[in-house]
Design a protein around this motif. Structure first.
Motif, mmCIF file in Angstrom:
data_model
loop_
_atom_site.group_PDB
_atom_site.id
_atom_site.type_symbol
_atom_site.label_atom_id
_atom_site.label_comp_id
_atom_site.label_asym_id
_atom_site.label_seq_id
_atom_site.Cartn_x
_atom_site.Cartn_y
_atom_site.Cartn_z
ATOM 1 N N LYS A 132 -0.789 -1.806 7.880
ATOM 2 C CA LYS A 132 -0.768 -1.446 6.456
ATOM 3 C C LYS A 132 -0.142 -0.076 6.226
ATOM 4 O O LYS A 132 0.762 0.087 5.393
ATOM 5 N N GLU A 133 -0.618 0.923 6.947
ATOM 6 C CA GLU A 133 -0.119 2.286 6.743
ATOM 7 C C GLU A 133 1.353 2.383 7.102
ATOM 8 O O GLU A 133 2.144 3.015 6.374
ATOM 9 N N ALA A 134 1.764 1.756 8.214
ATOM 10 C CA ALA A 134 3.164 1.805 8.620
ATOM 11 C C ALA A 134 4.056 1.107 7.599
ATOM 12 O O ALA A 134 5.176 1.569 7.315
ATOM 13 N N ALA A 135 3.584 -0.005 7.047
ATOM 14 C CA ALA A 135 4.373 -0.742 6.052
ATOM 15 C C ALA A 135 4.573 0.084 4.786
ATOM 16 O O ALA A 135 5.670 0.122 4.209
ATOM 17 N N TYR A 174 7.047 2.889 5.560
ATOM 18 C CA TYR A 174 8.417 2.403 5.741
ATOM 19 C C TYR A 174 9.084 2.167 4.378
ATOM 20 O O TYR A 174 10.248 2.520 4.180
ATOM 21 N N GLN A 175 8.340 1.592 3.439
ATOM 22 C CA GLN A 175 8.927 1.374 2.117
ATOM 23 C C GLN A 175 9.220 2.698 1.415
ATOM 24 O O GLN A 175 10.213 2.818 0.693
ATOM 25 N N LYS A 176 8.379 3.695 1.621
ATOM 26 C CA LYS A 176 8.585 4.995 0.956
ATOM 27 C C LYS A 176 9.766 5.753 1.540
ATOM 28 O O LYS A 176 10.560 6.360 0.810
ATOM 29 N N SER A 177 9.906 5.746 2.858
ATOM 30 C CA SER A 177 10.871 6.632 3.510
ATOM 31 C C SER A 177 12.135 5.948 4.024
ATOM 32 O O SER A 177 13.130 6.626 4.282
ATOM 33 N N PHE A 199 -3.500 -7.929 11.795
ATOM 34 C CA PHE A 199 -2.117 -7.513 11.533
ATOM 35 C C PHE A 199 -2.037 -6.737 10.224
ATOM 36 O O PHE A 199 -1.403 -5.670 10.160
ATOM 37 N N LEU A 200 -2.672 -7.243 9.178
ATOM 38 C CA LEU A 200 -2.623 -6.573 7.885
ATOM 39 C C LEU A 200 -3.262 -5.183 7.965
ATOM 40 O O LEU A 200 -2.739 -4.211 7.416
ATOM 41 N N ALA A 201 -4.389 -5.095 8.669
ATOM 42 C CA ALA A 201 -5.092 -3.817 8.760
ATOM 43 C C ALA A 201 -4.337 -2.808 9.622
ATOM 44 O O ALA A 201 -4.199 -1.635 9.246
ATOM 45 N N ALA A 221 0.225 -0.144 -5.942
ATOM 46 C CA ALA A 221 -0.356 0.063 -7.268
ATOM 47 C C ALA A 221 0.439 -0.608 -8.380
ATOM 48 O O ALA A 221 -0.106 -0.944 -9.436
ATOM 49 N N GLN A 222 1.728 -0.803 -8.140
ATOM 50 C CA GLN A 222 2.579 -1.456 -9.138
ATOM 51 C C GLN A 222 2.610 -2.972 -8.980
ATOM 52 O O GLN A 222 3.316 -3.666 -9.699
ATOM 53 N N GLY A 223 1.853 -3.484 -8.021
ATOM 54 C CA GLY A 223 1.810 -4.928 -7.806
ATOM 55 C C GLY A 223 2.879 -5.440 -6.865
ATOM 56 O O GLY A 223 3.027 -6.653 -6.699
ATOM 57 N N GLY A 224 3.616 -4.529 -6.234
ATOM 58 C CA GLY A 224 4.656 -4.943 -5.307
ATOM 59 C C GLY A 224 4.086 -5.230 -3.918
ATOM 60 O O GLY A 224 3.294 -4.450 -3.386
ATOM 61 N N GLU A 225 4.472 -6.325 -3.361
ATOM 62 C CA GLU A 225 3.998 -6.718 -2.035
ATOM 63 C C GLU A 225 4.711 -5.888 -0.970
ATOM 64 O O GLU A 225 5.932 -5.749 -0.999
ATOM 65 N N PHE A 226 3.966 -5.319 -0.023
ATOM 66 C CA PHE A 226 4.609 -4.550 1.039
ATOM 67 C C PHE A 226 4.252 -5.051 2.440
ATOM 68 O O PHE A 226 4.887 -4.672 3.411
ATOM 69 N N ILE A 227 3.263 -5.924 2.540
ATOM 70 C CA ILE A 227 2.930 -6.524 3.835
ATOM 71 C C ILE A 227 2.238 -7.859 3.593
ATOM 72 O O ILE A 227 1.453 -8.003 2.644
#
Length: 269
Positions: free
Chosen positions: A123-126, A129-132, A118-120, A77-83
């Motif tokens: 996505k949830e794991a990525a 991982y960034q959160k935790s 791969f993206l689909a 939501a902040q525009g940060g790339e996570f995957i």
């Protein structure tokens, strides 16, 4: 893990790089071995006839293969790339290569679909991982491409993939595709060399020479070579007048530490 001497061919392209499964450097990084793989390539490229690989001197009649590496990503939501995921797109120009162009378009669809999957799937794991674990970590699939043979008869394409998905090191693999330049037909190894007992003996000899530190089980060696040579998904490609044959990780009873083994077989004119 102790580095092992192997016959590799990576230096045939660029001295500073290596290619998955085959090369000439001692202690080369290998796919699946947990140390990463580097290959030459980049974001785009154009190749006509590769010197020494074709059978004709008429380079002007050869197809002209171009490629670019495209990237798609997901952002928070902040525009940060996570995957993000890369995929290659190939094209061809040259008179009489319409069938090859259609075959490459189909290959492009395969790679685009693979990147979307791969993206689909990740996505949830990525996001988790960034959160935790690590807010700066990027799940990613990086691609490099090379045209290892390009002439009026055969086009060989090598794509190497490196995937980071939260583990201690990237997972690396390579994928090859060989086309009849005129018909666009995907070639099997048996279309270009005799898959016979003589070839099997050459492969065995090369495996013993390349991996002298490994203890091969003779019966398993025979069985896995036979199985690989009849497998439609066998990874092989032309390189500098030779054929590189790669065996899947786990072949011959070896595990992840040994990675994917490979051999170089000279092509007899």
């Amino acid at each position: 893990m102790q580095k092992r001497k192997r016959k590799w061919i990576g230096a045939a392209l660029l001295c500073a790089f290596t290619i998955a499964a085959c090369g000439k450097e001692a202690g080369t990084k290998t796919p699946g071995g947990g140390t990463g793989t580097e290959i030459p390539g980049g974001d785009s490229g154009t190749v006509t006839a590769v010197p020494g690989n074709g059978t004709s001197n008429d380079a002007e009649a050869a197809p002209k293969i171009s490629f670019e590496i495209l990237t798609e990503s997901e952002k928070d939501a902040q525009g940060g790339e996570f995957i993000r995921a890369q995929y290659p797109v190939f094209s061809v120009s040259g008179e009489g290569y319409e069938a090859l162009a259609a075959a490459l378009a189909f290959l492009n669809e395969e790679w685009k679909g693979q990147a979307d999957t791969f993206l689909a799937d990740m996505k949830e794991a990525a996001q988790e991982y960034q959160k935790s674990v690590d807010s700066s970590y990027l799940f990613r699939q990086d691609i490099n491409a090379n045209i290892t043979r390009c002439d009026q008869e055969i086009v060989s394409i090598l794509v190497t993939r490196s995937v980071e998905e939260g583990g201690p090191h990237p997972n690396n693999d390579f994928h090859s595709r060989n086309f009849d330049a005129k018909t666009g037909e995907v070639l099997r190894l048996s279309d270009v060399v005799a898959v016979d007992d003589a070839l099997k003996e050459k492969i065995k000899a090369e495996l013993y020479a390349n991996y002298s530190e490994l203890e091969f089980d003779e019966a398993l060696l025979e069985a896995d070579i036979q199985g690989a040579l009849t497998d439609s998904e066998l990874e092989w490609y032309f390189m500098d007048g030779q054929i590189c044959i790669g065996f899947k990780e786990g072949s011959f009873g070896f595990g992840h530490a040994e990675g994917s083994l490979g051999v170089l077989i000279p092509v007899e004119k």
